[in-house]
Scaffold this motif. Structure first.
Motif, PDB file in Angstrom:
ATOM      1  N   PHE A 186       0.835  -1.229  -0.037  1.00 29.11           N
ATOM      2  CA  PHE A 186       0.060  -0.010   0.087  1.00 29.11           C
ATOM      3  C   PHE A 186       1.056   1.157  -0.104  1.00 29.11           C
ATOM      4  O   PHE A 186       0.491   2.170  -0.775  1.00 29.11           O
ATOM      5  CB  PHE A 186      -0.825   0.089   1.153  1.00 29.11           C
ATOM      6  N   ILE A 187       1.962   1.245   0.811  1.00 26.30           N
ATOM      7  CA  ILE A 187       2.685   2.420   0.940  1.00 26.30           C
ATOM      8  C   ILE A 187       3.423   3.182  -0.448  1.00 26.30           C
ATOM      9  O   ILE A 187       3.320   4.165  -1.121  1.00 26.30           O
ATOM     10  CB  ILE A 187       3.654   2.394   2.015  1.00 26.30           C
ATOM     11  N   PRO A 188       4.075   2.123  -1.230  1.00 24.68           N
ATOM     12  CA  PRO A 188       4.631   2.363  -2.321  1.00 24.68           C
ATOM     13  C   PRO A 188       3.639   2.537  -3.445  1.00 24.68           C
ATOM     14  O   PRO A 188       3.914   3.468  -4.389  1.00 24.68           O
ATOM     15  CB  PRO A 188       5.617   1.241  -2.549  1.00 24.68           C
ATOM     16  N   ALA A 189       2.492   1.913  -3.248  1.00 25.21           N
ATOM     17  CA  ALA A 189       1.429   1.965  -4.339  1.00 25.21           C
ATOM     18  C   ALA A 189       0.928   3.543  -4.032  1.00 25.21           C
ATOM     19  O   ALA A 189       0.552   4.321  -5.006  1.00 25.21           O
ATOM     20  CB  ALA A 189       0.395   1.203  -4.298  1.00 25.21           C
ATOM     21  N   LEU A 190       0.714   4.166  -2.904  1.00 26.98           N
ATOM     22  CA  LEU A 190       0.353   5.152  -2.575  1.00 26.98           C
ATOM     23  C   LEU A 190       1.181   6.426  -2.948  1.00 26.98           C
ATOM     24  O   LEU A 190       0.561   7.437  -3.541  1.00 26.98           O
ATOM     25  CB  LEU A 190      -0.081   5.474  -1.318  1.00 26.98           C
ATOM     26  N   GLY A 191       2.503   6.084  -3.200  1.00 23.51           N
ATOM     27  CA  GLY A 191       3.478   7.145  -3.546  1.00 23.51           C
ATOM     28  C   GLY A 191       3.905   7.033  -4.970  1.00 23.51           C
ATOM     29  O   GLY A 191       4.759   7.559  -5.328  1.00 23.51           O
ATOM     30  N   SER A 192       3.290   6.067  -5.760  1.00 22.05           N
ATOM     31  CA  SER A 192       3.757   5.686  -7.047  1.00 22.05           C
ATOM     32  C   SER A 192       3.478   7.018  -7.906  1.00 22.05           C
ATOM     33  O   SER A 192       2.412   7.747  -7.909  1.00 22.05           O
ATOM     34  CB  SER A 192       2.792   4.603  -7.757  1.00 22.05           C
ATOM     35  N   TYR A 193       4.434   7.246  -8.830  1.00 21.55           N
ATOM     36  CA  TYR A 193       4.372   8.325  -9.739  1.00 21.55           C
ATOM     37  C   TYR A 193       4.340   8.085 -11.161  1.00 21.55           C
ATOM     38  O   TYR A 193       3.731   8.053 -12.105  1.00 21.55           O
ATOM     39  CB  TYR A 193       5.697   9.361  -9.572  1.00 21.55           C
ATOM     40  N   LEU A 194       5.290   6.622 -11.523  1.00 23.22           N
ATOM     41  CA  LEU A 194       5.429   6.388 -13.027  1.00 23.22           C
ATOM     42  C   LEU A 194       4.149   5.775 -13.567  1.00 23.22           C
ATOM     43  O   LEU A 194       4.001   6.083 -14.526  1.00 23.22           O
ATOM     44  CB  LEU A 194       6.755   5.512 -12.732  1.00 23.22           C
ATOM     45  N   THR A 195       3.361   4.852 -12.905  1.00 25.46           N
ATOM     46  CA  THR A 195       2.276   4.167 -13.210  1.00 25.46           C
ATOM     47  C   THR A 195       1.282   5.034 -13.644  1.00 25.46           C
ATOM     48  O   THR A 195       0.986   4.995 -14.898  1.00 25.46           O
ATOM     49  CB  THR A 195       2.124   2.867 -12.294  1.00 25.46           C
ATOM     50  N   PRO A 196       0.881   5.728 -12.852  1.00 23.92           N
ATOM     51  CA  PRO A 196       0.015   6.683 -13.121  1.00 23.92           C
ATOM     52  C   PRO A 196       0.365   7.627 -14.204  1.00 23.92           C
ATOM     53  O   PRO A 196      -0.662   8.129 -15.003  1.00 23.92           O
ATOM     54  CB  PRO A 196      -0.580   7.250 -11.628  1.00 23.92           C
ATOM     55  N   ASP A 197       1.391   8.008 -14.403  1.00 23.85           N
ATOM     56  CA  ASP A 197       1.738   9.087 -15.204  1.00 23.85           C
ATOM     57  C   ASP A 197       1.839   8.335 -16.705  1.00 23.85           C
ATOM     58  O   ASP A 197       1.424   9.280 -17.557  1.00 23.85           O
ATOM     59  CB  ASP A 197       3.192   9.641 -14.938  1.00 23.85           C
ATOM     60  N   LEU A 198       2.157   7.239 -16.709  1.00 18.54           N
ATOM     61  CA  LEU A 198       2.222   6.670 -17.876  1.00 18.54           C
ATOM     62  C   LEU A 198       1.134   5.892 -18.467  1.00 18.54           C
ATOM     63  O   LEU A 198       0.470   5.931 -19.674  1.00 18.54           O
ATOM     64  CB  LEU A 198       3.581   5.518 -18.265  1.00 18.54           C
ATOM     65  N   MET A 199       0.177   5.527 -17.524  1.00 17.57           N
ATOM     66  CA  MET A 199      -0.926   4.444 -17.898  1.00 17.57           C
ATOM     67  C   MET A 199      -2.187   4.994 -17.565  1.00 17.57           C
ATOM     68  O   MET A 199      -3.174   4.470 -17.934  1.00 17.57           O
ATOM     69  CB  MET A 199      -0.624   2.964 -17.148  1.00 17.57           C
ATOM     70  N   GLY A 200      -2.244   6.250 -16.634  1.00 15.53           N
ATOM     71  CA  GLY A 200      -3.323   6.645 -16.356  1.00 15.53           C
ATOM     72  C   GLY A 200      -3.801   8.087 -17.382  1.00 15.53           C
ATOM     73  O   GLY A 200      -2.788   8.629 -17.983  1.00 15.53           O
ATOM     74  N   GLY A 201      -5.010   8.513 -17.299  1.00 15.10           N
ATOM     75  CA  GLY A 201      -5.481   9.529 -18.130  1.00 15.10           C
ATOM     76  C   GLY A 201      -5.672  10.742 -17.377  1.00 15.10           C
ATOM     77  O   GLY A 201      -4.947  10.766 -16.000  1.00 15.10           O
ATOM     78  N   PRO A 202      -6.371  11.714 -17.741  1.00 15.34           N
ATOM     79  CA  PRO A 202      -6.346  13.123 -17.078  1.00 15.34           C
ATOM     80  C   PRO A 202      -7.044  12.913 -15.407  1.00 15.34           C
ATOM     81  O   PRO A 202      -6.706  13.532 -14.660  1.00 15.34           O
ATOM     82  CB  PRO A 202      -7.130  14.127 -17.732  1.00 15.34           C
ATOM     83  N   ASP A 203      -7.958  12.075 -15.367  1.00  9.86           N
ATOM     84  CA  ASP A 203      -8.628  11.784 -14.189  1.00  9.86           C
ATOM     85  C   ASP A 203      -8.015  10.622 -13.263  1.00  9.86           C
ATOM     86  O   ASP A 203      -8.698  10.244 -12.431  1.00  9.86           O
ATOM     87  CB  ASP A 203     -10.233  11.177 -14.449  1.00  9.86           C
ATOM     88  N   SER A 204      -6.757  10.283 -13.740  1.00  8.69           N
ATOM     89  CA  SER A 204      -6.277   9.037 -13.073  1.00  8.69           C
ATOM     90  C   SER A 204      -4.898   9.698 -12.271  1.00  8.69           C
ATOM     91  O   SER A 204      -4.118   8.314 -11.759  1.00  8.69           O
ATOM     92  CB  SER A 204      -6.060   7.886 -14.037  1.00  8.69           C
ATOM     93  N   GLN A 205      -4.907  10.711 -12.230  1.00  8.93           N
ATOM     94  CA  GLN A 205      -3.635  11.272 -11.663  1.00  8.93           C
ATOM     95  C   GLN A 205      -3.702  10.990 -10.225  1.00  8.93           C
ATOM     96  O   GLN A 205      -4.770  11.317  -9.160  1.00  8.93           O
ATOM     97  CB  GLN A 205      -3.109  12.635 -12.086  1.00  8.93           C
ATOM     98  N   MET A 206      -2.426  10.638  -9.522  1.00  9.58           N
ATOM     99  CA  MET A 206      -2.434  10.302  -8.167  1.00  9.58           C
ATOM    100  C   MET A 206      -1.606  11.696  -7.405  1.00  9.58           C
ATOM    101  O   MET A 206      -1.138  12.427  -8.189  1.00  9.58           O
ATOM    102  CB  MET A 206      -1.677   9.244  -7.760  1.00  9.58           C
ATOM    103  N   ILE A 207      -1.378  11.674  -6.232  1.00 14.60           N
ATOM    104  CA  ILE A 207      -0.858  12.692  -5.465  1.00 14.60           C
ATOM    105  C   ILE A 207       0.444  12.903  -5.921  1.00 14.60           C
ATOM    106  O   ILE A 207       1.175  13.809  -5.902  1.00 14.60           O
ATOM    107  CB  ILE A 207      -0.927  12.455  -3.912  1.00 14.60           C
ATOM    108  N   ALA A 208       1.193  11.805  -6.198  1.00 15.81           N
ATOM    109  CA  ALA A 208       2.708  11.946  -6.506  1.00 15.81           C
ATOM    110  C   ALA A 208       2.760  12.692  -7.703  1.00 15.81           C
ATOM    111  O   ALA A 208       3.828  13.403  -7.756  1.00 15.81           O
ATOM    112  CB  ALA A 208       3.376  10.602  -6.554  1.00 15.81           C
ATOM    113  N   ASN A 209       1.890  12.664  -8.722  1.00 16.34           N
ATOM    114  CA  ASN A 209       2.165  13.361  -9.951  1.00 16.34           C
ATOM    115  C   ASN A 209       1.821  14.791  -9.708  1.00 16.34           C
ATOM    116  O   ASN A 209       2.245  15.644 -10.294  1.00 16.34           O
ATOM    117  CB  ASN A 209       0.927  12.907 -10.969  1.00 16.34           C
TER     118      ASN A 209
END
Length: 285
Positions: free
Chosen positions: A219-242
């Protein structure tokens, strides 16, 4: 019986062993972290100048609804990915723990094999599978079915996080299952319990420490993940690391980015404290 030596009886060798790693920790981790913490209480006074004024305005801004919504979305996506990792990881860990020694070694190597490949390469490989002309939609087209929008969605981000973090769930659970007293399982089966009932009533409670450790490590590294949502997510899929990355790079608002980063760190500490409190209460007689 082996006699333990108190470090106060040999402070010189103890200091010699502790000094290098402690110096490395202070110089390359604690000091930069302290600088970023100081930035979170500062304000921009120029293009590249930050004044440490002791203000809490950055933290107050981070608690605005728009950023709280991103925090909640990050928690939801990371929680969903962790839950899927648990559903997939527990059976895998159970199979590895009860496999023959040779097969067990092979299965452990397969679990750890993704660590031997760069994360960016693995992410791009998954993207080739999910893209519009990828393997999945190609197979659907061969069957005469319409293509599915698999990439640049919340589902793609969750799948990518599961793909990356699943070994972090499997290994702690396997380590806990490997230490189980097999006689308890045999006793449960001898007393008439089914295999499924034995798993839920005997194996799961005994493997709880490994399960909790696996959930936390996922959970902890997934919460702070940057690369996966940046490459695989759309405009509504950005997480706090982005959002944090954009504050440091594009917006050039380092104080606000530092405040967001430390809020994320505080939440991580709370998760660690909650796990420690839970384990402490369960250890009480």
């Amino acid at each position: 019986m082996e006699k333990r030596v108190d470090w106060r009886q040999a402070p010189g060798p103890f200091a010699a062993l502790l000094g290098p790693p402690l110096g490395w920790f202070l110089l390359f981790f604690a000091a930069p972290l302290a600088v970023v913490l100081a930035y979170s209480f500062g304000t921009n006074v120029g293009v590249a100048d930050i004044a440490i004024s002791g203000t809490f305005a950055n933290y107050a801004r981070a608690l605005e609804p728009v950023y709280l919504a991103i925090f909640l979305k990050s928690f939801a996506i990371a929680g969903a990915a962790t839950f899927v990792c648990l559903l997939l990881g527990f059976p895998v860990a159970l199979a590895i723990a009860f496999a023959q020694p040779r097969v067990r070694t092979l299965l452990l190597v397969l679990v750890m094999l993704p660590f031997w490949t760069n994360l960016l390469i693995r992410t791009y490989a998954l993207m080739t599978v999910l893209r519009d002309e990828g393997l999945v939609n190609g197979a659907l087209g061969a069957l005469g079915l319409p293509p599915l929008p698999l990439l640049y969605t919340n589902g793609a981000v969750i799948l990518g996080l599961v793909y990356v973090h699943l070994p972090f769930t499997v290994l702690p659970i396997y380590a806990s299952l490997d230490r189980l007293d097999r006689s308890l399982i045999e006793a449960s089966l001898d007393l008439g319990a089914s295999h499924l009932a034995t798993v839920f009533r005997v194996v799961l409670p005994l493997a709880r420490p490994g399960i909790l450790a696996g959930l936390l490590l996922t959970f902890i590294p997934a919460l702070g993940s940057y690369l996966t949502p940046d490459l695989m997510g759309g405009p509504d899929s950005q997480m706090i690391a982005n959002v944090i990355e954009r504050q440091f790079k594009r917006a050039n608002d380092w104080p606000f980015g530092a405040a967001l980063a430390f809020l994320l760190m505080y939440l991580t500490f709370l998760a660690l404290a909650a796990q420690g409190l839970f384990r402490g209460r369960r250890a009480e007689p």
